[in-house]
Design a protein around this motif. Structure first.
Motif, short mmCIF file in Angstrom:
data_model
loop_
_atom_site.label_atom_id
_atom_site.label_comp_id
_atom_site.label_asym_id
_atom_site.label_seq_id
_atom_site.Cartn_x
_atom_site.Cartn_y
_atom_site.Cartn_z
N ALA A 201 -106.87 67.05 -73.59
CA ALA A 201 -107.84 66.04 -74.36
C ALA A 201 -106.31 66.15 -74.67
N SER A 202 -105.71 66.05 -75.68
CA SER A 202 -104.33 65.18 -76.03
C SER A 202 -103.80 64.78 -75.32
N LEU A 203 -103.55 65.08 -74.27
CA LEU A 203 -102.84 63.96 -73.76
C LEU A 203 -103.38 63.29 -72.13
N LEU A 204 -104.85 62.94 -72.50
CA LEU A 204 -105.69 62.53 -72.19
C LEU A 204 -105.84 61.40 -72.57
N SER A 205 -105.38 61.55 -74.60
CA SER A 205 -105.49 60.22 -75.08
C SER A 205 -104.62 58.79 -75.14
N ALA A 206 -103.50 59.33 -73.94
CA ALA A 206 -102.63 58.41 -73.52
C ALA A 206 -102.86 57.10 -73.04
N LEU A 207 -104.55 57.75 -72.12
CA LEU A 207 -105.47 56.56 -71.48
C LEU A 207 -106.32 55.92 -72.43
N THR A 208 -107.04 56.24 -73.43
CA THR A 208 -107.76 55.59 -74.17
C THR A 208 -107.88 53.79 -74.50
N ARG A 209 -106.73 53.50 -74.45
CA ARG A 209 -106.39 52.32 -74.59
C ARG A 209 -106.26 51.32 -74.04
N TRP A 210 -106.90 51.42 -72.20
CA TRP A 210 -106.11 51.23 -70.92
C TRP A 210 -106.69 49.31 -70.83
N ARG A 211 -107.94 49.10 -72.19
CA ARG A 211 -108.18 47.74 -71.67
C ARG A 211 -106.60 46.62 -72.55
N ARG A 212 -106.29 47.43 -72.93
CA ARG A 212 -104.78 46.62 -73.61
C ARG A 212 -103.58 46.74 -72.83
N TYR A 213 -103.77 47.02 -71.34
CA TYR A 213 -102.92 46.42 -70.57
C TYR A 213 -102.81 45.88 -69.64
N ASP A 214 -102.27 44.74 -68.90
CA ASP A 214 -102.25 44.01 -68.08
C ASP A 214 -103.85 44.43 -66.65
N PRO A 215 -104.21 43.33 -66.31
CA PRO A 215 -104.94 43.85 -64.80
C PRO A 215 -104.45 44.99 -63.92
N ARG A 217 -102.36 47.57 -64.14
CA ARG A 217 -102.20 48.68 -64.82
C ARG A 217 -103.70 49.74 -65.98
N GLN A 218 -104.71 48.30 -65.60
CA GLN A 218 -106.42 48.45 -66.25
C GLN A 218 -106.73 49.15 -65.44
N GLU A 219 -106.68 49.05 -63.42
CA GLU A 219 -106.75 49.69 -62.66
C GLU A 219 -106.78 51.00 -62.38
N TYR A 220 -105.56 50.36 -62.81
CA TYR A 220 -104.43 52.62 -62.09
C TYR A 220 -105.11 53.19 -63.45
N MET A 221 -105.32 52.75 -64.80
CA MET A 221 -105.53 53.78 -65.44
C MET A 221 -106.72 54.10 -65.88
N LYS A 222 -107.68 52.86 -64.95
CA LYS A 222 -109.64 53.20 -65.05
C LYS A 222 -109.94 54.13 -64.17
N SER A 223 -109.01 54.00 -62.71
CA SER A 223 -108.90 55.01 -62.11
C SER A 223 -108.86 56.90 -62.39
N ALA A 224 -107.78 56.54 -63.10
CA ALA A 224 -107.19 57.85 -63.49
C ALA A 224 -108.57 58.55 -64.63
N LEU A 225 -108.64 57.94 -65.59
CA LEU A 225 -109.73 58.25 -66.49
C LEU A 225 -111.36 58.67 -65.67
N GLN A 226 -111.24 58.19 -64.63
CA GLN A 226 -112.42 58.44 -63.38
C GLN A 226 -113.02 59.40 -62.87
N ARG A 227 -111.79 59.52 -62.50
CA ARG A 227 -111.57 61.07 -61.85
C ARG A 227 -111.34 62.48 -62.42
N VAL A 228 -110.77 62.15 -63.58
CA VAL A 228 -110.49 63.17 -65.11
C VAL A 228 -112.00 63.44 -65.12
N VAL A 229 -113.24 62.11 -65.21
CA VAL A 229 -114.65 62.37 -65.05
C VAL A 229 -115.51 63.10 -63.80
N GLU A 230 -115.05 62.76 -62.61
CA GLU A 230 -115.61 63.34 -61.83
C GLU A 230 -115.05 65.02 -61.31
#
Length: 247
Positions: A201-215, A217-230
């Motif tokens: 969970a501490s490592l995963l927190s590196a993705l929590t601010r994904w909306r602050r990056y360019d479109p 990178r946002q897509e890549y970060m969002k995809s990584a989060l979604q893969r973790v959720v699933e």
């Protein structure tokens, strides 16, 4: 600097900072060298405040001198590394060499490993030095290091020293434009989830601010989060961070 931007420009910040450091280093080269040489005259190791301050000042000067990229300074840095009588000077030189793609860097990393590979705490430093490097291929090097005998996925200190430093302390390489840093993070969050969900969970927190990056990178970060959720068997800690980030 990132906090002052509506959209975080990872590469722009790094390039501007690198240019500023190099400009200061070149314009103040003689002063940095003179101070470095003065501090280096103190040979006897001591833990008093003055001695600690001199060692710290010496290594700050060395870091600026290394920013000039001159071969003679790289050799000077390796000389400090090889002749160091204390870990502060040894690691100061190794850290300064970490962003230099030359033979001195390779020799220093190999020699440090040979000397200290049986000391787990010291090897944490060796892992971290490489994890925060800015050379191209750092991500691939981190992947290689996860297979090294000194790294253990079940050891939280090793995970923090290598993966934690890379994901949280190396913005240019973790946020690489191809998104592979986010793929690597997703891979290890899923692996660690079954071993140590709190560290995952501490490592995963590196993705929590994904909306602050360019479109992109946002897509890549969002995809990584979604893969973790699933991923099956996801812990409560990781699930909460991932779902709240995506909400």
């Amino acid at each position: 600097l990132a906090e002052r931007m509506a959209v975080i420009d990872v590469d722009g910040i790094h390039n501007a900072r690198t240019l500023a450091i190099k400009t200061i280093a070149l314009r103040c080269y003689s002063s940095f060298l003179a101070i470095y040489q003065h501090c280096s005259q103190v040979k006897e190791y001591s833990l008093d405040a003055a001695a600690v301050g001199l060692r710290r000042l010496k290594n700050v000067c060395l870091a600026y001198l290394m920013a000039t990229g001159t071969p003679e300074i790289a050799k000077l840095c390796y000389t400090q590394f090889s002749g160091a009588t204390n870990m502060t000077d040894c690691l100061g030189a190794l850290d300064a060499l970490a962003d230099q793609d030359n033979e001195w860097r390779r020799r220093a990393l190999t020699e440090f490993y040979t000397k200290w590979h049986k000391n787990p705490l010291v090897m944490d430093k060796w892992l971290a030095v490489q994890a925060r490097g800015h050379l191209p291929g750092t991500l691939e090097r981190v992947q290689e290091l996860t297979e090294d005998p000194v790294f253990q996925l079940t050891n939280p200190n090793k995970v923090r020293a290598l993966l934690g430093v890379f994901f949280h302390g190396n913005p240019t390489q973790f946020h690489r434009a191809d998104g592979q840093g986010y793929v690597l993070l997703g891979d290890y969050v899923i692996k660690l989830n079954a071993v140590n969900p709190q560290v995952a969970a501490s490592l995963l927190s590196a993705l929590t601010r994904w909306r602050r990056y360019d479109p992109m990178r946002q897509e890549y970060m969002k995809s990584a989060l979604q893969r973790v959720v699933e991923s099956p068997g996801l812990s409560k800690d990781c699930y909460e961070i991932a779902t709240k980030s995506l909400a």
